[in-house]
Design a protein around this motif. Structure first.
Motif, PDB file in Angstrom:
ATOM      1  N   LYS A   1      80.437   4.222-116.185  1.00 52.38           N
ATOM      2  CA  LYS A   1      81.551   4.166-117.131  1.00 52.38           C
ATOM      3  C   LYS A   1      81.016   3.684-118.475  1.00 52.38           C
ATOM      4  CE  LYS A   1      86.214   2.406-117.702  1.00 52.38           C
ATOM      5  NZ  LYS A   1      87.268   1.564-117.109  1.00 52.38           N
ATOM      6  N   VAL A   2      81.126   4.562-119.482  1.00 52.15           N
ATOM      7  CA  VAL A   2      80.614   4.258-120.810  1.00 52.15           C
ATOM      8  C   VAL A   2      81.725   4.511-121.823  1.00 52.15           C
ATOM      9  CG1 VAL A   2      78.865   4.800-122.546  1.00 52.15           C
ATOM     10  CG2 VAL A   2      78.281   4.927-120.121  1.00 52.15           C
ATOM     11  N   ASN A   3      82.023   3.500-122.609  1.00 54.64           N
ATOM     12  CA  ASN A   3      83.055   3.594-123.647  1.00 54.64           C
ATOM     13  C   ASN A   3      84.372   4.109-123.092  1.00 54.64           C
ATOM     14  OD1 ASN A   3      81.164   2.653-125.508  1.00 54.64           O
ATOM     15  ND2 ASN A   3      80.484   4.713-126.000  1.00 54.64           N
ATOM     16  N   GLY A   4      84.710   3.644-121.889  1.00 56.07           N
ATOM     17  CA  GLY A   4      85.984   3.980-121.273  1.00 56.07           C
ATOM     18  C   GLY A   4      86.032   5.293-120.524  1.00 56.07           C
ATOM     19  N   GLN A   5      84.948   6.058-120.539  1.00 55.09           N
ATOM     20  CA  GLN A   5      84.912   7.334-119.830  1.00 55.09           C
ATOM     21  C   GLN A   5      83.869   7.279-118.714  1.00 55.09           C
ATOM     22  OE1 GLN A   5      84.102  10.360-122.753  1.00 55.09           O
ATOM     23  NE2 GLN A   5      86.249  10.492-123.355  1.00 55.09           N
ATOM     24  N   THR A   6      84.228   7.867-117.577  1.00 51.75           N
ATOM     25  CA  THR A   6      83.301   7.908-116.457  1.00 51.75           C
ATOM     26  C   THR A   6      82.468   9.182-116.533  1.00 51.75           C
ATOM     27  OG1 THR A   6      84.841   6.628-115.118  1.00 51.75           O
ATOM     28  CG2 THR A   6      83.118   7.827-113.942  1.00 51.75           C
TER      29      THR A   6
END
Length: 151
Positions: A8-13
């Motif tokens: 999960k990076v910057n709210g996106q998986t």
């Protein structure tokens, strides 16, 4: 050997197929196209690769993709919304950027510090930021920017 990893990076998986011991920095830059996080020394000493992992400033060059499997990673690209983050604005106001190479790591380290200690003292700022190197030696302005962001 490659494995499928969900990060999960910057709210996106994101699903990434790579070796478990591959540095998070490489995955961010090469697989996800998030090039704001910089490669500096590759040893976790300079701070250019700093990202937030579950809100804590962490060197992504020495953190494996496997280590962030259940964590939330935040990079410089995910910091600002419609407006700049107060630390980013302070860096502009205080002219804390010269060549700019170290700035993403400096900003992310400062954000991590101020999330933990919103009213950090100058001494706490100096200590927390001491692991992030600036080849332009702009430390006075960097310190002023973080101090401004505490207000």
């Amino acid at each position: 050997m490659t494995d499928r990893h969900s990060i999960k990076v910057n709210g996106q998986t994101h699903a990434v197929t790579t070796s478990s011991d591959r540095p998070l920095l490489d995955v961010l830059r090469e697989d996800l196209g998030l090039t704001g996080t910089k490669y500096g020394c590759g040893e976790g000493e300079c701070g250019a690769c700093t990202v937030l992992i579950d809100g804590v400033a962490t060197r992504s060059c020495i953190t494996s993709v496997e280590e962030v499997a259940d964590a939330s990673v935040e990079t410089i690209e995910g910091l600002a919304g419609d407006e700049l983050h107060p630390v980013q604005q302070a860096f502009i106001d205080q002219r804390a950027m010269q060549c700019g190479y170290c700035v993403p790591g400096q900003v992310m380290n400062a954000v991590g510090l101020l999330r933990e200690k919103p009213h950090a003292t100058e001494a706490e700022i100096v200590e927390a930021m001491s692991g992030n190197l600036c080849r332009c030696c702009n430390y006075r302005n960097l310190r002023a920017a973080v101090l401004q962001a505490t207000r």
